[in-house]
Design a protein around this motif. Structure first.
Motif, PDB file in Angstrom:
ATOM      1  N   GLU A 162       0.827  -1.211   0.000  1.00 48.81           N
ATOM      2  CA  GLU A 162       0.000   0.000   0.000  1.00 48.81           C
ATOM      3  C   GLU A 162       0.861   1.262   0.000  1.00 48.81           C
ATOM      4  O   GLU A 162       0.596   2.206  -0.750  1.00 48.81           O
ATOM      5  CB  GLU A 162      -0.912  -0.004   1.230  1.00 48.81           C
ATOM      6  CG  GLU A 162      -1.873   1.170   1.281  1.00 48.81           C
ATOM      7  CD  GLU A 162      -2.801   1.118   2.484  1.00 48.81           C
ATOM      8  OE1 GLU A 162      -3.380   2.162   2.825  1.00 48.81           O
ATOM      9  OE2 GLU A 162      -2.931   0.035   3.093  1.00 48.81           O
ATOM     10  N   THR A 190       1.485   4.404  -3.083  1.00 47.57           N
ATOM     11  CA  THR A 190       0.900   5.684  -2.697  1.00 47.57           C
ATOM     12  C   THR A 190       1.582   6.812  -3.452  1.00 47.57           C
ATOM     13  O   THR A 190       2.819   6.907  -3.436  1.00 47.57           O
ATOM     14  CB  THR A 190       1.055   5.915  -1.181  1.00 47.57           C
ATOM     15  OG1 THR A 190       0.363   4.879  -0.477  1.00 47.57           O
ATOM     16  CG2 THR A 190       0.483   7.264  -0.767  1.00 47.57           C
ATOM     17  N   ALA A 201      -2.591   7.387 -10.911  1.00 52.02           N
ATOM     18  CA  ALA A 201      -3.566   8.014 -10.006  1.00 52.02           C
ATOM     19  C   ALA A 201      -4.328   9.162 -10.656  1.00 52.02           C
ATOM     20  O   ALA A 201      -5.500   9.393 -10.361  1.00 52.02           O
ATOM     21  CB  ALA A 201      -2.859   8.506  -8.744  1.00 52.02           C
ATOM     22  N   LYS A 214      -7.438   4.082 -13.000  1.00 51.46           N
ATOM     23  CA  LYS A 214      -6.505   4.892 -12.235  1.00 51.46           C
ATOM     24  C   LYS A 214      -5.795   4.075 -11.159  1.00 51.46           C
ATOM     25  O   LYS A 214      -4.754   4.500 -10.644  1.00 51.46           O
ATOM     26  CB  LYS A 214      -7.238   6.076 -11.607  1.00 51.46           C
ATOM     27  CG  LYS A 214      -7.681   7.114 -12.632  1.00 51.46           C
ATOM     28  CD  LYS A 214      -8.340   8.308 -11.976  1.00 51.46           C
ATOM     29  CE  LYS A 214      -8.727   9.351 -13.024  1.00 51.46           C
ATOM     30  NZ  LYS A 214      -9.376  10.540 -12.412  1.00 51.46           N
ATOM     31  N   SER A 215      -6.328   2.920 -10.841  1.00 51.65           N
ATOM     32  CA  SER A 215      -5.695   2.060  -9.837  1.00 51.65           C
ATOM     33  C   SER A 215      -4.562   1.217 -10.414  1.00 51.65           C
ATOM     34  O   SER A 215      -3.846   0.539  -9.671  1.00 51.65           O
ATOM     35  CB  SER A 215      -6.740   1.128  -9.221  1.00 51.65           C
ATOM     36  OG  SER A 215      -7.348   0.327 -10.224  1.00 51.65           O
ATOM     37  N   SER A 216      -4.366   1.237 -11.728  1.00 47.69           N
ATOM     38  CA  SER A 216      -3.311   0.426 -12.331  1.00 47.69           C
ATOM     39  C   SER A 216      -1.941   1.043 -12.061  1.00 47.69           C
ATOM     40  O   SER A 216      -1.816   2.240 -11.809  1.00 47.69           O
ATOM     41  CB  SER A 216      -3.541   0.267 -13.837  1.00 47.69           C
ATOM     42  OG  SER A 216      -3.536   1.508 -14.507  1.00 47.69           O
ATOM     43  N   ASP A 231      -3.226  -4.380 -13.197  1.00 49.16           N
ATOM     44  CA  ASP A 231      -4.550  -3.753 -13.187  1.00 49.16           C
ATOM     45  C   ASP A 231      -5.446  -4.499 -12.199  1.00 49.16           C
ATOM     46  O   ASP A 231      -6.107  -5.480 -12.550  1.00 49.16           O
ATOM     47  CB  ASP A 231      -5.136  -3.800 -14.604  1.00 49.16           C
ATOM     48  CG  ASP A 231      -6.564  -3.268 -14.678  1.00 49.16           C
ATOM     49  OD1 ASP A 231      -7.073  -2.744 -13.664  1.00 49.16           O
ATOM     50  OD2 ASP A 231      -7.172  -3.370 -15.769  1.00 49.16           O
ATOM     51  N   GLU A 285      -8.274  -3.697 -10.913  1.00 53.21           N
ATOM     52  CA  GLU A 285      -9.700  -3.605 -11.209  1.00 53.21           C
ATOM     53  C   GLU A 285     -10.167  -4.738 -12.105  1.00 53.21           C
ATOM     54  O   GLU A 285     -11.274  -5.256 -11.950  1.00 53.21           O
ATOM     55  CB  GLU A 285     -10.006  -2.253 -11.868  1.00 53.21           C
ATOM     56  CG  GLU A 285     -11.493  -2.025 -12.119  1.00 53.21           C
ATOM     57  CD  GLU A 285     -11.789  -0.629 -12.637  1.00 53.21           C
ATOM     58  OE1 GLU A 285     -12.626  -0.503 -13.552  1.00 53.21           O
ATOM     59  OE2 GLU A 285     -11.184   0.337 -12.130  1.00 53.21           O
TER      60      GLU A 285
END
Length: 377
Positions: free
Chosen positions: A307, A311, A327, A337-339, A353, A355
């Protein structure tokens, strides 16, 4: 009445939580060691064969323009310090969904330099040092752990592990004959930069391989054994990687650690050497991060570190701890955007990815990969 309703809501909430706790979690598939990686058809994992084939054909048609004999290396980067292969292979890649291979093309077993994708591996070695208690806190000054003179100056003494991992250290000095300024021919080739004023550590982002080499030496001093051994023992063997990868030092990167001579490795192949690895092993590394540091029943690296590594930094929101992020949707506009990805020159990309539960490795490609990832999605 309100009191009774509140009590009923609380009971229902507890019942839902209890049911969720008893419901079996969908178990993830983890590939067997070596070549024991199961395949599934695109349809078996909710994908369309025809459209995935179109994406793969697009990837095959978009190989990097870099010469195969690495003849542009010195012109671009300057005087080499370590080895380079005589020739690279063609573009190749692999698509993993729900842990299974659904597409593969080119020589995915060919061991080649991955350039700065190696930085994400170095970041992981830092995370492991924190997980193991070798470093207490990522915000600790490096000088608390490393006393080789590299952090003695007033400026360098302020540098933390966090700064190194986000490329905001502004470390000042020389490593293996290359200075932090990136100024001077023939040391830096087209990568030479104009002189600028040094900023406070932690206040300015600059992609700088000399500082990454300093970071690598500092990690070596913390672990007290060569970082390729750390990577092998702590990560690669545990995720079932092949025995073919190698992490090569420069010819002049020997340092002394507690009276023993050890070779320090770089965070890329800008000046030769670096992490040489095949595509399948890179896919395993990407899959480890897709699964938040877990491999089977083992938590290889803590979820807390994963995590933190992903960030965004305040001075470059597209960058975490030596991982490229999406992001703001700028790196890969057509991807979630989470990739995120480990990215190396050439181009060499391990794209993850969460998601869509995907890992895509694409090597020696043109562009940044957005169009291929868009087509895969």
């Amino acid at each position: 009445m309100k009191r009774h309703l509140a009590l009923l809501a609380a009971i229902l909430s507890l019942a839902i939580i209890s049911a969720a706790a008893q419901r079996p979690e969908r178990s993830a598939y983890y590939p067997e060691p070596g070549d024991g990686w199961k395949r599934k058809t695109p349809e078996e994992v909710g994908m369309d064969s025809a459209r995935l084939n179109e994406a793969i054909e697009f990837a095959k048609a978009n190989e990097t323009r870099r010469p195969r004999d690495f003849s542009d290396q010195e012109t671009i980067f300057g005087r080499p310090l370590g080895p380079l292969p005589k020739e690279r292979g063609g573009t190749n890649g692999i698509v993993i969904r729900h842990g299974y291979i659904v597409a593969e093309f080119g020589e995915t077993d060919r061991v080649e330099p991955t350039y700065s994708a190696a930085k994400s591996f170095l970041s992981t070695i830092l995370g492991l040092a924190i997980d193991r208690g070798l470093i207490r806190n990522v915000d600790d000054p490096v000088k608390m752990y490393v006393r080789d003179g590299g952090y003695d100056s007033e400026h360098n003494s302020k540098i933390t592990w966090h700064h190194h991992a986000q490329q905001t250290s502004e470390w000042e000095g020389e490593m293996f004959g290359k200075t932090h300024t990136f100024v001077g021919q023939p040391e830096f080739g087209r990568g030479m930069r104009r002189p600028r004023e040094l900023k406070e550590p932690g206040s300015f982002y600059e992609y700088n391989d000399v500082r990454i080499n300093r970071f690598s030496v500092s990690l070596l001093r913390v672990w007290k054994k060569p970082l390729p051994e750390v990577l092998k023992d702590e990560v690669m063997d545990r995720i079932g990687a092949s025995k073919t990868w190698k992490y090569l030092p420069y010819s002049n990167s020997e340092v002394e650690v507690d009276g023993k001579k050890m070779m320090s490795v770089s965070g890329g192949t800008r000046w030769g050497g670096g992490l040489w690895i095949n595509t399948r092993d890179e896919a395993r590394f990407g899959y480890l991060f897709l699964r938040r540091g877990k491999w089977g029943s083992n938590q290889i690296i803590s979820e807390k570190w994963v995590e933190k590594a992903l960030t965004p930094g305040p001075h470059n929101p597209d960058y975490g701890y030596l991982w490229w992020l999406n992001a703001r949707g700028r790196q890969w506009p057509d991807a979630p955007k989470s990739s995120f990805a480990a990215v190396g020159f050439g181009s060499n990309t391990i794209w993850v990815d969460p998601e869509h539960d995907l890992v895509v490795v694409w090597r020696w490609h043109d562009g940044n990969g957005n169009e291929f990832f868009k087509r895969v999605i």
